[in-house]
Structure formats: structure tokens, C-alpha cells
Scaffold this active site. Structure first.
Site, PDB file in Angstrom:
ATOM      1  N   ALA A  65     -17.387   0.004  -1.446  1.00 49.93           N
ATOM      2  CA  ALA A  65     -16.389  -0.614  -0.577  1.00 49.93           C
ATOM      3  C   ALA A  65     -16.770  -2.044  -0.226  1.00 49.93           C
ATOM      4  CB  ALA A  65     -16.224   0.215   0.700  1.00 49.93           C
ATOM      5  N   CYS A 104     -11.741   4.252   1.165  1.00 50.90           N
ATOM      6  CA  CYS A 104     -12.931   4.098   2.005  1.00 50.90           C
ATOM      7  C   CYS A 104     -12.697   4.641   3.407  1.00 50.90           C
ATOM      8  CB  CYS A 104     -13.344   2.627   2.075  1.00 50.90           C
ATOM      9  SG  CYS A 104     -14.659   2.313   3.261  1.00 50.90           S
ATOM     10  N   GLY A 135      -7.159   2.421   2.652  1.00 49.27           N
ATOM     11  CA  GLY A 135      -7.454   3.036   1.365  1.00 49.27           C
ATOM     12  C   GLY A 135      -8.456   4.172   1.394  1.00 49.27           C
ATOM     13  N   VAL A 176     -24.367   9.804  -6.124  1.00 46.39           N
ATOM     14  CA  VAL A 176     -24.245   9.508  -4.698  1.00 46.39           C
ATOM     15  C   VAL A 176     -23.380  10.532  -3.973  1.00 46.39           C
ATOM     16  CG1 VAL A 176     -23.358   7.842  -3.031  1.00 46.39           C
ATOM     17  CG2 VAL A 176     -24.640   7.044  -5.018  1.00 46.39           C
ATOM     18  N   GLY A 212     -22.614  17.432 -10.197  1.00 51.12           N
ATOM     19  CA  GLY A 212     -22.891  16.008 -10.169  1.00 51.12           C
ATOM     20  C   GLY A 212     -23.963  15.674  -9.144  1.00 51.12           C
ATOM     21  N   LYS A 251     -19.286   9.895   6.107  1.00 51.50           N
ATOM     22  CA  LYS A 251     -20.427   9.567   6.968  1.00 51.50           C
ATOM     23  C   LYS A 251     -20.301  10.255   8.318  1.00 51.50           C
ATOM     24  CE  LYS A 251     -21.393   7.322   3.421  1.00 51.50           C
ATOM     25  NZ  LYS A 251     -20.673   7.740   2.200  1.00 51.50           N
ATOM     26  N   GLU A 256       0.849  -1.193   0.000  1.00 54.34           N
ATOM     27  CA  GLU A 256       0.000   0.000   0.000  1.00 54.34           C
ATOM     28  C   GLU A 256       0.888   1.248   0.000  1.00 54.34           C
ATOM     29  OE1 GLU A 256      -2.413   2.908  -0.178  1.00 54.34           O
ATOM     30  OE2 GLU A 256      -3.273   0.896  -0.312  1.00 54.34           O
ATOM     31  N   HIS A 261     -42.321  -3.911  16.896  1.00 53.76           N
ATOM     32  CA  HIS A 261     -43.057  -2.642  16.936  1.00 53.76           C
ATOM     33  C   HIS A 261     -42.635  -1.845  18.161  1.00 53.76           C
ATOM     34  CE1 HIS A 261     -46.437   0.129  16.520  1.00 53.76           C
ATOM     35  NE2 HIS A 261     -46.651  -0.030  17.810  1.00 53.76           N
TER      36      HIS A 261
END
Length: 459
Positions: free
Chosen positions: A313, A46, A44, A181, A178, A55, A38, A436
Site C-alpha cells: 500500500a 488496503c 480500496g 506475507v 501459501g 492488522k 471508485e 534506553h
């Protein structure tokens, strides 16, 4: 280790993102010797520039909205401002903790983790600096980058999602180029933080890859949130003048903002890595594979964003596990791309799996659909969200698509993917008891209705 030193492994993996590290961990678990290369940070895109930090921003945005809207729940809260240094510290803390945990897993698995830029030198060798790593099998997992458009130079007040993750202030006006997503997620964040937001999308609707009903609901919700958008309009150019970015459209209109966020998708990272010279076919930057993720070069596999298909991902993660098991001789079942769940974390959230209505009609001919409105769901009323669950089924057959929109609907995708992947009929799901009050009940109610026995809904 001296220059030109060679090391032999069962598996050499080029790229330590979701697909690469999953392949490494599963390979080691199966007793294979593994080298993982890497050039950046383990985890990476994500972990460091994608899923996790975005997020975290979206959660901070949700907290800002809750502070503004407390009075509607009888709680007297006030919204003062967004402290981007604090937001970034929170975001970076989440990333750092996950990064440390992942480093610990790789170390514990006794994987040879090699830091540096690797290049393929023949089908079985990866060169990293002065090291030559030879593998009985090589796995390409080099991921993707944030794309721009021809003639649109990134810099200053024109940035991609990667630069936007480190922004130190809340811009007053933002143009998002754009409406896919990434675009709608960042539009949602900036609006919650207090920016005036305009989305420019060349296609006829936002999130055009989703079911058309989802796009329409998202557009209604964005209008309600006062997020502006222009669909079916193509970008012509952008210029920077001091603190202002001017965006011109092919329609002749010009829009000004303090920031232009370029969110036109992600491209595969394959250039200059020796793939084609090693006999690996590359098509427009992507690495085509067969259903068992084998490339054109014997003993060389590819996983993740460089493989044509969904750039997710969890797709790369699943492919990494698949390849490890394939190399180990376990003959795993192939991955059905249509059964991979998809979530867009804007407000409201979008979650889907399987075929859209249009795709289902093209594939199966006659289909039946049903939309269950979240207005009939108690927990959704408590949360104050709007949206629906849409089911698509073959007539007298299984459910082939589940499409949901509303606050927190991403958390319902687990059951939805089981329904689609196990080819459940509405009658099968209607017989299951859903707790519920939960939003999960909306899935149950939708299946009750499609099975011919609607309760909290009209037929």
C-alpha cells in the site's frame, strides 16, 4: 447529469485505493482539477480488505496471547474465549473511522468523487455509467485481487483472505495454502485465536522473499508456537465433504481441516477495463511503466499493485504522490524500489528494507553482515521476545540492507529505511544516541558492532 455528459479535468484517476486517492489529494493540493473514480469503497483493498482489517485482527490476536501469558509477567489473567462478533465489531469500527476521515479529506479537497465502475475509452477518457470523464492525464490505479490456483474453487470452507476477514467463528483446524506475507499473518492470527494451524508452501522456506536468516528464525518461532508448516511441498487438490476440507499434496499426503485459507498472492485488476484498446500495454495482467510511471500510452500513468514490483500500500501511496507531482511539472525524484520498507505483522514481526544478503552478494560481490541478537536488548527482554537485527553492508561501504525479526520490530523500520536510503555507513549510525531502554537500541547496537566496537554483543 444527462447521458453521455462529458467533464474535463487535469487528472482522471481510475481507482480509489492507496495509490489513487494519494494521487487525487496531492493533485488537488497542487491546484489541478481531479476526478476520482471508485467502484467499491474509497480506500480500496488496503483499508477495507487488506492492511487495516488484518492488522486489527492481529492486534486482537496479540491481546488473546497476552491474556494467556499474564502469569509469566506476574499478572494473574485467564483466557476464556475469542468472541468473533466482538472482534469483527472492533475491526469494522477501526475501518469505519478511517473511511469517514478519508471521505472528509476528499470532499474538503473539492475532488469530484465518482462512484461506479469505470472503463477506459481511449487514452484520455474514463466512462462511468452515463458519464464521460475526460482528462488531460489519466492515472490507472485499479489495484489487485486475491488469487487462487487453477481448479481450486473459492466457496464454502475454502476461502481467501477477503472472506476470512468476516468469519464468524474460530475454526478448530486451519490449513493455510501459501507461506508468504498473507499466509503467515493469518496463520499467526488463527493460532492465537486457538486454531490448530498447518501452512503448506511450495517454496523451500516460509517468507521466501526475505533474507534466509529471517526465514529460519520465523520457522523456529512458529515451531515454538506449535504452528505446523510443510515447505517444498506442492498442492495437488482440495475437496469439501460436509464440515471437512481435504487437501491433497503432490507428495501423496492428505490433510484435513475445517477451513482452507488460500493465500497464494494477489493478481492485478486490469481485465475488461479497456486498457489495451486504449493503447496501454498489458503484460500478464500487469501494466509495465517506465521509471516515471508512464505507460505505453501518452498521458496515461499507472500506480500501485497493477505495476510490476512490490504489492504494498505504501508503495502505491508514494507512486500516487509521485505521479501527481510529475503531472504538475515538479520533476520529482524517481522512487527506488529497493529502498521501500517491508513489514510482515505475524508474531514475531518481520521488518526489512534494502537488499538481502544473497542479493547484496550478487550485486556488490564482497559484503559484510552482522546479526545482533535481541537477547542483549533490555526492552526485548522485558517484552519476552526473541529475534535479531541483521545488517548487510558493502565492505568499507554503506549499509545496503536491514532485516529484523521480533515483537514490534515493524516500528523500527523508520530509522532502518533512512539508514539504507541515505546510504549511511555503520560508523555514521554508531555515533547516534539511541534511547534506553528501547528496542530501537538494537539497531544502534548492531551498527556499533558492525563498526568494530560491540558493547552489548560479542564481536
Amino acid at each position: 447529469m444527462p447521458a453521455d455528459a462529458a467533464s474535463d479535468y487535469d487528472v482522471v484517476i481510475l481507482g480509489g485505493g492507496s495509490g489513487g486517492y494519494a494521487c487525487a489529494l496531492r493533485s488537488a493540493e497542487l491546484g489541478l482539477s481531479v476526478a476520482l473514480v471508485e467502484k467499491g469503497r474509497l480506500g480500496g483493498t488496503c483499508l477495507h480488505q487488506g492492511c487495516i482489517p488484518t492488522k486489527a485482527l492481529l492486534h486482537a490476536a496479540e491481546v488473546a496471547d497476552v491474556a494467556r501469558e499474564g502469569a509469566s509477567f506476574g499478572v494473574k489473567t485467564t483466557f476464556e474465549s475469542v468472541d468473533m462478533s466482538g472482534v469483527n465489531a472492533y475491526k469494522d469500527g477501526v475501518v469505519s473511522r478511517l473511511h469517514k476521515g478519508l471521505q472528509g479529506l476528499v470532499k474538503a479537497a473539492k475532488i469530484d468523487y465518482v462512484e461506479g465502475a469505470g472503463v477506459l475509452d481511449g487514452p484520455h477518457t474514463v466512462v462511468v455509467g452515463d458519464r464521460r470523464l475526460t482528462g488531460r492525464n489519466v492515472v490507472l490505479a485499479t489495484g489487485s485481487y486475491a488469487k487462487s490456483l487453477p481448479g481450486l474453487e473459492i466457496g464454502g470452507r475454502i476461502m481467501t483472505s477477503e472472506q476470512a476477514l468476516s468469519i464468524d467463528h474460530v475454526p478448530a483446524r486451519v490449513i493455510v495454502l501459501g507461506g508468504g506475507v498473507i499466509g503467515v499473518e493469518f496463520a499467526s492470527v488463527f493460532k492465537s485465536f486457538g486454531s490448530e494451524v498447518t501452512i503448506v508452501e511450495a517454496l523451500p522456506r516460509l517468507v521466501a522473499a526475505e533474507d534466509e536468516a529471517i526465514s529460519k528464525q520465523l520457522e523456529r518461532s512458529f515451531r515454538k508456537r506449535k504452528i505446523s508448516f510443510k515447505t517444498g511441498v506442492r498442492f495437488a487438490g482440495a475437496t469439501q465433504h460436509g464440515d471437512v476440507v481435504s487437501v491433497s499434496l503432490e507428495s501423496g499426503e492428505t490433510i484435513e481441516a475445517d477451513l482452507l485459507l488460500v493465500a497464494v498472492g494477489r493478481g492485478p485488476v486490469t481485465d475488461g477495463l479497456g486498457y489495451e484498446a486504449a493503447g496501454v500495454t498489458v503484460d500478464r495482467g500487469f501494466v509495465p511503466t517506465d521509471e516515471r510511471l508512464r505507460t505505453s500510452a501518452p498521458g496515461v500513468y499507472a500506480v500501485g499493485d497493477i505495476v510490476p514490483g512490490l504489492q504494498l500500500a505504501h508503495r502505491g501511496f508514494a507512486q500516487g504522490i509521485f505521479v501527481a507531482e510529475e503531472i504538475a511539472g515538479l520533476a520529482p525524484a524517481t522512487i527506488d524500489e529497493s529502498g521501500i520498507p517491508r513489514v510482515t505483522y505475524c508474531d514475531p514481526e518481520i521488518a526489512s528494507v534494502g537488499l538481502t544478503e544473497a542479493q547484496a552478494r550478487e550485486k556488490h560481490g564482497d559484503v559484510a553482515t552482522y546479526e545482533y541478537n535481541l537477547g542483549g536488548n533490555g526492552k526485548s527482554q522485558i517484552l519476552g521476545t526473541q529475534g535479531f537485527v541483521k545488517l548487510v553492508r558493502q565492505v568499507d561501504g554503506p549499509v545496503v540492507g536491514v532485516h529484523m525479526i521480533g515483537a514490534r520490530m515493524g516500528e523500527q523500520i523508520g530509522e532502518a529505511q533512512l539508514i539504507v536510503n541515505w546510504e549511511a555507513h555503520p560508523e555514521d549510525v554508531a555515533g547516534l544516541i539511541h534511547a534506553h531502554p528501547t528496542q530501537n537500541e538494537a539497531l544502534g547496537e548492531a551498527h556499533l558492532a558492525l563498526a568494530g566496537k560491540p558493547l552489548h554483543a560479542h564481536a
